[in-house]
Design an enzyme around this catalytic site. Structure first.
Site, short mmCIF file in Angstrom:
data_model
loop_
_atom_site.label_atom_id
_atom_site.label_comp_id
_atom_site.label_asym_id
_atom_site.label_seq_id
_atom_site.Cartn_x
_atom_site.Cartn_y
_atom_site.Cartn_z
N GLU A 94 -8.43 -3.58 -9.08
CA GLU A 94 -9.72 -3.17 -8.52
C GLU A 94 -10.35 -2.23 -9.56
OE1 GLU A 94 -11.15 -1.82 -4.11
OE2 GLU A 94 -9.69 -0.55 -5.11
N GLU A 153 0.88 -1.19 0.00
CA GLU A 153 0.00 0.00 0.00
C GLU A 153 0.91 1.23 0.00
OE1 GLU A 153 -3.50 0.84 -0.07
OE2 GLU A 153 -2.35 2.66 -0.41
N GLU A 213 -6.92 0.71 -6.53
CA GLU A 213 -6.88 2.13 -6.89
C GLU A 213 -5.95 2.30 -8.09
OE1 GLU A 213 -5.88 1.32 -3.55
OE2 GLU A 213 -8.01 1.05 -3.20
N GLU A 248 -15.30 -4.33 -0.50
CA GLU A 248 -15.02 -3.53 0.70
C GLU A 248 -16.16 -2.55 1.02
OE1 GLU A 248 -11.33 -1.53 -0.14
OE2 GLU A 248 -12.22 -0.21 -1.62
C1 NOJ Z 1 -7.98 -0.21 -0.46
C2 NOJ Z 1 -8.03 -1.56 -1.09
O1 NOJ Z 1 -9.01 -1.63 -2.08
C3 NOJ Z 1 -8.29 -2.56 0.02
O2 NOJ Z 1 -8.46 -3.86 -0.53
C4 NOJ Z 1 -7.15 -2.53 0.99
O3 NOJ Z 1 -7.44 -3.39 2.06
C5 NOJ Z 1 -6.94 -1.12 1.54
N1 NOJ Z 1 -6.90 -0.17 0.49
C6 NOJ Z 1 -5.63 -1.01 2.31
O4 NOJ Z 1 -4.54 -1.11 1.44
CA CA Z 2 -10.28 0.38 -2.98
#
Ligand code: NOJ
Ligand code: CA
Length: 696
Positions: A494, A396, A476, A500
């Site tokens: 995604e 991330e 993202e 989510e």
């Molecule tokens: C957004 C992502 O779509 C999600 O899957 C992830 O858990 C969080 N960011 C943290 O990285």
């Molecule tokens: Ca996301």
């Protein structure tokens, strides 16, 4: 299937009359320059020269207008490139090949088109001594059109081309309903789809899907977005949609800076009679270049579990502390769960330093080269390897992208040493807030997620990862334009509202969301939607707008070669019947077909497992209940199959009875038709296992 427009289009769209008058005025001095038809003569593209030697193209399907004359051209750093254009050369060729995807919705893909190349020179004008040059190349298929601009080496020495805007238009020739998400909004691609008349589209992202009032389905998108800005579509007059490129960062004021020779991405128009034709088309993939990273047999399509849903439920945390999810002990639990149930991967988020405190705001604090003290990466990798389970990595960036790039080689090496061969990346921040810093301690420039710089960033990651036999799953991301053909280690992403949102979204994904995604976002490519929430509960017990059967159907409907088994192990233990389908369903396919579908209402896919004899059916409904028929003619003739059916019960309804669920078995043949009852917010999943051996 041939589509026939029942009545002349413009008789049925009086609102268009003023635009039509203009069109005829322009057409008065329009001259046809060239024309090319698809191999089966379904689609025809005509290139014409208009008033002041402007350039326009139009598209007809079976002789009837789909795209009315639409202009081509650019707003460049040194002025407009749209008038005084002289055709200096043109050529046509045909192409027909069948190529093999290393993994995908189908093994074999036919790439069959007729191509027109038209070369233009601008008459010297606007104070310029020499005019500029470019080609327009059209590839015309029976199910769509791709076209792009190609800038050869320019006359004179100046080959820098600064694109402020593309003037490309798509003039939709018939009144239509559009499914679209807004461009340039803060939450990137994570918006609910609006369904509006064409006139009410604002600035939209692509893929954008249209259904004309007389039933034709169109999608406008792009293919091979490389070293260029993503294209959005702004509504102009009448039925016109105009390219709106994503700007470059800082004070550049320019969307794209390139040096000729170069080509733009392909602008694509898919056309089909059925919604399903859009989803079955390979146009986007076909317009991408072949594999350039070599053998990818090291990538194994697979299902994965992981420390993820618990984080979104706030039962565990990304940051260290008493609720830290990424601990050695907790990860072992997930590895055991994966091993027991035949899942190859375990994703662990929050494994590295940087999550403590407000991680959204602290991208520059992430360390991708070492784990936190309570996460023994090496020991876990060994523990997993002993059970055939691989850890799935997580990077991330919180959008500190240059910071990430500096660590990338070491970060990937660390993973490669530990058998991690898929990494999920993330770019959480407001759209347009990507942080780029070209040299250490230099100024930080903000870039868009969909801009030219990010199009190159993703390719830098893919190339670095491919060298180490690592596949990438970007969240993202930049939009998917089929680059998995060229970089088959870009296995998923995604790029839409995923599961989510059912944990914490306000609102969660509505019942029609997945039947919309199937005909919009999914036209770009695979999505890491992370299905399988059999508990049907989000954070604080919020109800997910889905029945249990629908969660199973999503594994077949929303294609991805890596599919998450996203719920908590203890929740699967409560639903052993449903869990059986998740264990059995394949993730890599020999062929895929859409049996039926209407955008945002319902969709049924059937797919044959690659390297096997089983077929799977997934049908996802929308807000209303539906009773559909599934003819089984895709099965081998003369063979009996055991259909393992997972369906909504008679009284199922996502609001009142989401767990009303039936698992039953029937013997079927290719001549049978199965009824598919989809409850409101419901779905159905079926596994077909051959009983008889194949016919000799
Ligand atoms: C957004 C992502 O779509 C999600 O899957 C992830 O858990 C969080 N960011 C943290 O990285
Ligand atoms: Ca996301």
């Amino acid at each position: 299937m041939n589509h026939r427009c029942p009545a002349p289009v413009f008789r049925r769209w009086p609102a268009l009359l003023p635009a039509l008058a203009l069109l005829f005025a322009a057409a008065a001095d329009a001259a046809t320059l060239a024309s090319v038809s698809s191999p089966g003569n379904v689609l025809t593209v005509t290139l014409e020269s208009q008033h002041e030697d402007r350039l326009a193209y139009r598209v007809e399907r079976n002789g009837e207008a789909v795209i009315a004359p639409s202009r081509l051209g650019f707003l460049l750093g040194d002025g407009r490139l749209e008038r005084n254009l002289q055709l200096i050369d043109q050529s046509q060729r045909s192409f027909d090949e069948t190529w093999e995807q290393p993994w995908g919705e189908r093994r074999l893909t036919r790439n069959h088109y007729n191509e027109l190349r038209a070369s233009f020179a601008e008459k010297a004008a606007g104070g310029r001594k020499t005019g500029r040059r470019f080609d327009v190349v059209f590839r015309v298929y029976d199910d769509g059109v791709g076209f792009r601009y190609e800038f050869p080496k320019q006359p004179g020495d100046d080959n820098e081309v600064r694109v402020r805007q593309e003037l490309t238009e798509f003039a939709i020739a018939r009144p239509a309903t559009v499914w679209w998400i807004p461009a340039f909004e803060w939450n990137r691609e994570e918006y609910l789809y609006s369904r509006t008349p064409l006139a009410q589209v604002g600035i939209a992202q692509t893929p954008l899907t249209l259904r004309t009032d007389d039933g034709l389905h169109l999608s406008i998108h792009e293919a091979a977005l490389v070293d260029y800005a993503g294209m959005n579509l702004a509504k102009g007059d009448g039925g016109v949609l105009r390219a709106a490129l994503t700007p470059g960062g800082g004070d550049r004021g320019t969307a794209v800076v390139r040096t000729a020779p170069f080509t733009t991405p392909w602008r694509t128009i898919q056309v089909g009679a059925r919604a399903g034709d859009l989803a079955e088309s390979s146009l986007i993939l076909n317009l991408n270049e072949p594999n350039r990273i070599g053998d990818v047999s090291w990538f194994t399509p697979a299902k994965y579990a992981g420390v993820w849903w618990s984080l979104h439920l706030e039962q565990e945390t990304w940051g260290t502390g008493p609720k830290h999810g990424a601990t050695t002990a907790n990860t072992k639990r997930y590895i055991d769960f994966a091993a027991q149930n035949g899942f190859r991967g375990v994703l662990v988020e929050g494994w590295n330093p940087g999550w403590d405190g407000d991680w959204f705001a602290n991208g520059w604090g992430f360390d991708f080269t070492r784990p936190t003290a309570d996460f023994d990466l090496e020991a876990l990798a060994k523990y997993g390897a002993g059970k055939g389970v691989h850890l799935i990595g997580h990077h991330e960036t919180a959008c500190a992208v240059s910071h990430y790039e500096r660590q990338l080689p070491a970060a990937l090496e660390l993973y490669a040493r530990n058998g991690v061969d898929v990494v999920k990346t993330g770019y959480v921040c407001d759209a347009g807030d990507i942080q780029r810093q070209d040299r250490e301690n230099g100024p930080v420039v903000r870039e868009w997620h969909e801009g030219q710089w990010m199009s190159n960033h993703h390719l830098r990651v893919l190339e670095a990862a491919a060298k180490r036999h690592i596949a990438i799953n970007s969240h993202e991301p930049i939009k998917d334009t089929g680059l998995r053909r060229t970089y088959p280690n870009w296995v998923s992403r995604e790029g839409a509202r995923g599961m989510e949102f059912n944990a914490w979204g306000n609102p969660p994904n509505p019942p029609e969301h997945e039947a919309t995604l199937a005909f919009t976002r999914m036209l770009g490519g695979p999505m890491d939607y992370t299905p399988g929430i059999v508990s049907l509960k989000g954070r604080g017990g919020q109800q997910i707008p889905s029945t249990l059967a629908k969660q199973l159907a999503l594994y077949v409907v929303l294609y991805s070669p890596i599919q998450m088994v996203a719920d908590l192990p203890e929740h699967y233990a409560e639903h052993p019947d449903a869990f059986q389908f998740i264990k059995d369903v394949a993730v890599d396919w020999e062929e895929s077909h859409v049996l039926n579908g209407e955008v945002g209402e319902y969709v049924t896919f059937v797919r044959k497992a690659r390297g096997g004899e089983e077929w799977f059916l997934g049908s996802a409904g929308g807000a209303q209940a539906h009773d559909l028929q599934a003819p089984l003619s895709f099965l081998d003739a003369g063979r009996r199959y055991r259909a393992e059916i997972y369906r909504d019960g008679e009284r199922a309804d996502w609001k009142t009875a989401p767990f009303e669920f039936v698992r039953e078995t029937r013997e079927v043949r290719s001549t049978d038709t199965l009824p598919l009852h989809l409850a409101a917010g419901g779905g159905q999943a079926i596994r077909f296992v051959p009983i008889d051996p194949p016919a000799r």
